[in-house]
Scaffold this motif. Sequence first.
Motif, PDB file in Angstrom:
ATOM      1  N   ARG A 169      34.326  47.799  39.379  1.00 35.27           N
ATOM      2  CA  ARG A 169      33.711  48.884  38.615  1.00 35.27           C
ATOM      3  C   ARG A 169      32.292  48.522  38.187  1.00 35.27           C
TER       4      ARG A 169
ATOM      5  N   ASP B 244      39.425  41.558  38.985  1.00 32.02           N
ATOM      6  CA  ASP B 244      38.814  42.017  40.231  1.00 32.02           C
ATOM      7  C   ASP B 244      38.489  43.507  40.169  1.00 32.02           C
ATOM      8  N   ARG B 245      39.369  44.259  39.561  1.00 35.70           N
ATOM      9  CA  ARG B 245      39.142  45.703  39.432  1.00 35.70           C
ATOM     10  C   ARG B 245      37.963  45.988  38.503  1.00 35.70           C
ATOM     11  N   ALA B 246      37.875  45.237  37.407  1.00 41.92           N
ATOM     12  CA  ALA B 246      36.761  45.405  36.474  1.00 41.92           C
ATOM     13  C   ALA B 246      35.445  45.006  37.141  1.00 41.92           C
TER      14      ALA B 246
ATOM     15  N   ILE C 180      36.886  46.723  29.411  1.00 37.71           N
ATOM     16  CA  ILE C 180      38.056  46.256  30.152  1.00 37.71           C
ATOM     17  C   ILE C 180      39.300  46.662  29.379  1.00 37.71           C
ATOM     18  N   LYS C 181      40.192  47.341  30.046  1.00 36.50           N
ATOM     19  CA  LYS C 181      41.420  47.808  29.419  1.00 36.50           C
ATOM     20  C   LYS C 181      42.427  46.665  29.311  1.00 36.50           C
ATOM     21  N   GLU C 182      43.359  46.823  28.417  1.00 41.10           N
ATOM     22  CA  GLU C 182      44.373  45.798  28.203  1.00 41.10           C
ATOM     23  C   GLU C 182      45.203  45.588  29.466  1.00 41.10           C
ATOM     24  N   GLY C 183      45.253  44.349  29.945  1.00 39.63           N
ATOM     25  CA  GLY C 183      46.046  44.018  31.117  1.00 39.63           C
ATOM     26  C   GLY C 183      45.388  44.398  32.438  1.00 39.63           C
ATOM     27  N   GLU C 184      44.095  44.753  32.413  1.00 38.34           N
ATOM     28  CA  GLU C 184      43.412  45.146  33.647  1.00 38.34           C
ATOM     29  C   GLU C 184      43.037  43.908  34.460  1.00 38.34           C
ATOM     30  N   ASN C 185      43.154  44.027  35.744  1.00 36.04           N
ATOM     31  CA  ASN C 185      42.813  42.936  36.653  1.00 36.04           C
ATOM     32  C   ASN C 185      41.301  42.712  36.630  1.00 36.04           C
TER      33      ASN C 185
END
Length: 64
Positions: A18, A13-15, A6-11
């Motif tokens: 994926r 729901d998006r993770a 999970i990238k910094e500041g990633e939502n």
Amino acid sequence: MLIIPIKEGENIDRALKRYKRKFDRTGTMRKLRSRQQFTKPSVAKRAQIQKAQYVQHLRDQEEV
């Protein structure tokens, strides 16, 4: 085990989306469902041949 960085500041729901996409690509659920009931090799081969015939029929109709 699937690892989704999970990238910094990633939502979240998006993770999660994926993760679901990656899980579908592994075919884990298909394997589990196929193992629930034993199918004889001759029956599996017959089903595979019928599927190939169906797909070929669709491709032939598409060309016409």
